[in-house]
Design a protein around this motif. Structure first.
Motif, mmCIF file in Angstrom:
data_model
loop_
_atom_site.group_PDB
_atom_site.id
_atom_site.type_symbol
_atom_site.label_atom_id
_atom_site.label_comp_id
_atom_site.label_asym_id
_atom_site.label_seq_id
_atom_site.Cartn_x
_atom_site.Cartn_y
_atom_site.Cartn_z
ATOM 1 N N GLY A 262 -31.899 -9.361 6.399
ATOM 2 C CA GLY A 262 -33.139 -9.684 5.704
ATOM 3 C C GLY A 262 -33.070 -11.030 5.011
ATOM 4 O O GLY A 262 -34.035 -11.812 5.039
ATOM 5 N N GLN A 263 -31.937 -11.342 4.390
ATOM 6 C CA GLN A 263 -31.785 -12.629 3.718
ATOM 7 C C GLN A 263 -31.785 -13.785 4.716
ATOM 8 O O GLN A 263 -32.339 -14.857 4.443
ATOM 9 C CB GLN A 263 -30.499 -12.626 2.899
ATOM 10 N N VAL A 288 -46.302 -9.974 6.551
ATOM 11 C CA VAL A 288 -45.780 -8.896 5.705
ATOM 12 C C VAL A 288 -46.714 -7.690 5.776
ATOM 13 O O VAL A 288 -46.272 -6.542 5.881
ATOM 14 C CB VAL A 288 -45.617 -9.371 4.246
ATOM 15 N N GLY A 289 -48.032 -7.953 5.728
ATOM 16 C CA GLY A 289 -48.996 -6.865 5.841
ATOM 17 C C GLY A 289 -48.885 -6.130 7.161
ATOM 18 O O GLY A 289 -49.023 -4.899 7.217
ATOM 19 N N LEU A 290 -48.640 -6.854 8.248
ATOM 20 C CA LEU A 290 -48.469 -6.218 9.553
ATOM 21 C C LEU A 290 -47.239 -5.317 9.574
ATOM 22 O O LEU A 290 -47.266 -4.229 10.172
ATOM 23 C CB LEU A 290 -48.353 -7.290 10.639
ATOM 24 N N GLY A 337 -37.729 -3.611 5.669
ATOM 25 C CA GLY A 337 -36.722 -4.666 5.740
ATOM 26 C C GLY A 337 -37.270 -5.945 6.342
ATOM 27 O O GLY A 337 -36.990 -7.049 5.860
ATOM 28 N N LEU A 338 -38.067 -5.825 7.406
ATOM 29 C CA LEU A 338 -38.686 -7.004 7.998
ATOM 30 C C LEU A 338 -39.667 -7.659 7.025
ATOM 31 O O LEU A 338 -39.678 -8.893 6.864
ATOM 32 C CB LEU A 338 -39.402 -6.611 9.285
ATOM 33 N N VAL A 342 -39.374 -11.528 5.382
ATOM 34 C CA VAL A 342 -40.435 -12.539 5.437
ATOM 35 C C VAL A 342 -40.843 -12.959 4.028
ATOM 36 O O VAL A 342 -40.975 -14.152 3.724
ATOM 37 C CB VAL A 342 -41.654 -12.006 6.214
ATOM 38 N N ALA A 343 -41.030 -11.975 3.142
ATOM 39 C CA ALA A 343 -41.451 -12.272 1.779
ATOM 40 C C ALA A 343 -40.405 -13.074 1.020
ATOM 41 O O ALA A 343 -40.738 -13.911 0.172
ATOM 42 C CB ALA A 343 -41.756 -10.970 1.032
ATOM 43 N N LEU A 344 -39.129 -12.844 1.306
ATOM 44 C CA LEU A 344 -38.062 -13.580 0.625
ATOM 45 C C LEU A 344 -38.194 -15.084 0.799
ATOM 46 O O LEU A 344 -37.835 -15.855 -0.099
ATOM 47 C CB LEU A 344 -36.696 -13.131 1.153
#
Length: 452
Positions: A262-263, A288-290, A337-338, A342-344
């Motif tokens: 994830g990172q 992220v919404g998807l 996790g995905l 992305v948000a990170l």
């Protein structure tokens, strides 16, 4: 043998430093700053929680949905991206640092605090898979620096980082539910020793202790929910046996690999959004919404479980782990996790809370296998995920201990082993996946130690 005279380069003793008038004033300011910082933190987390309740509970009910439909994250995250884009491109501070870069960094200048708060309120309640810890720390350090003038900060180079650390500690203690976790985090993240460590720790302890007292008391008085990371109920644990360690060690390795994956995704999206930032921030938010909508479609469960920081879902999972099928838990790890990755690299918030939920979910999955109970799996998952996400194994062990409450004593050996194994795995794998960090000097005692 004659005693060697102290040379001019010999550093002052701890006693001399503690008795200096400047440090005494710093301790007094640190104790006092915990009050306004904790009140500001209370207002921030209460507002964030109320907005979250409005978006994910009140509005769906008003539209005659018993829970948010699977498509609900698509418009909410698109709105989050649209609100966030002008903040991260035009306001001073650009909404705070990118989450994948960690929690540390130089103290936040007061002029940048408004953009940090607005960015967090734009992203977190609408479903960004991030926590409130990083905005709280930035807000706390910026408010603490307001207590001294810029000229005073310039004349005393250590004043700003130490006072900023005290403000950050006061703020972060509120959301972790314990001043002890915040203080230990500062000890471990500082990378200092001897007199320097004591000088940093005392202001942090004072500010976090006073702040936690004010924060908790104000919460009881108003009756508002503050959404602190806590587990109202956890499975009953017993003393770990050999089977717990045989399962727990590979579990910690797997959790570390998931967190580093994830990172790594976060680093890729940080590069992606560095150009055409406004447009790509909106695109990332929609992605992220998807991911969240995908979880709801695959499992038939509420998308809220995969959205947001994961605090509420973590409490539900620990209270009734058997209400989740293995497939649902694995889908949660995959899709959340995905979304977290992305948000990170694109949105604004903290990196720790979602990682802890991912580790807990994997721990419950492994806990259902022969030889390892659910309680042991949950305990190992909490410690391992926090250690992999923060690279602070001692802090992670203390955090897991606080979360498990009276069940932590029997689980302590497993907690420690899981945290150490995950820390070592994440450290080595992260260096391979992302590459060595760029060398740069950081003026903050906590800079870049809690990085992803």
């Amino acid at each position: 043998m004659p005693q060697q005279a102290a040379g001019p380069s010999q550093p002052p003793s701890l006693r001399e430093l503690l008795r200096s008038p400047g440090y005494g004033r710093l301790l007094l300011v640190s104790a006092l700053v915990g009050v306004p910082v904790s009140l500001a933190a209370f207002g921030f987390v209460s507002l964030e929680h109320e907005l979250q309740h409005l978006v994910w509970e009140s509005l769906p009910e008003h539209l005659d949905y018993s829970s948010p439909p699977w498509w609900w994250p698509l418009p909410t995250l698109a709105l989050a991206g649209l609100l966030l884009a002008p903040i991260v491109t035009r306001m001073p501070g650009r909404g705070g640092h990118i989450p994948v870069h960690g929690l540390g960094g130089p103290p936040t200048p007061p002029i940048e605090v408004p953009s940090v708060v607005l960015a967090a309120l734009a992203a977190l309640p609408l479903g960004a898979v991030l926590g409130p810890e990083a905005p709280l720390m930035a807000m706390g350090s910026g408010l603490a620096l307001l207590t001294v003038s810029s000229a005073k900060r310039a004349s005393a180079p250590l004043l700003a980082p130490m006072l900023g650390a005290a403000g950050s500690t006061a703020a972060i203690a509120t959301i972790f539910g314990s001043p002890l976790v915040a203080a230990v985090m500062m000890i471990e993240a500082a990378g200092l020793g001897g007199a320097q460590l004591t000088l940093l720790l005392l202001p942090c302890l004072l500010s976090s202790g006073v702040g936690a007292l004010v924060f908790t008391g104000f919460g009881h008085w108003t009756g508002l929910s503050i959404g602190a990371l806590s587990l109202p109920s956890v499975p009953k644990a017993g003393l770990p046996d050999a089977a717990d360690f045989l399962w727990g060690i590979p579990l910690a390795v797997v959790i570390a690999l998931v967190v580093v994956a994830g990172q790594t995704l976060g680093h890729r999206f940080a590069v992606f959004t560095s150009l055409r930032t406004a447009v790509r921030t909106v695109l990332s938010a929609v992605l992220v919404g998807l991911c969240i909508a995908g979880y709801a479609l695959v499992t038939g469960r509420s998308p809220e479980e995969a959205a947001l920081s994961g605090q509420a879902t973590l409490g539900q999972l620990s209270a009734d782990p058997h209400a989740w099928s293995v497939g649902a838990l694995l889908a949660l790890v995959l899709f959340k996790g995905l979304g977290w990755g992305v948000a990170l690299g694109s949105l604004r918030g903290g990196p720790i809370f979602p990682a802890v939920l991912l580790g807990a979910a994997l721990g419950v999955v492994v806990g259902g296998l022969p030889g390892m109970g659910t309680a042991a799996g949950l305990a190992a998952g909490l410690a391992a995920s926090a250690a992999a996400a923060t690279k602070l194994p001692v802090t992670s062990t203390v955090l897991a201990t606080v979360l498990l409450g009276d069940q932590a004593a029997d689980s302590m050996p497993l907690l420690i082993v899981a945290a150490v194994v995950a820390f070592l795995t994440a450290t080595f794998v992260h260096r391979v996946a992302v590459g060595p960090p760029e060398g740069h000097a950081s003026p903050s005692p906590t800079a870049d130690r809690t990085t992803g």
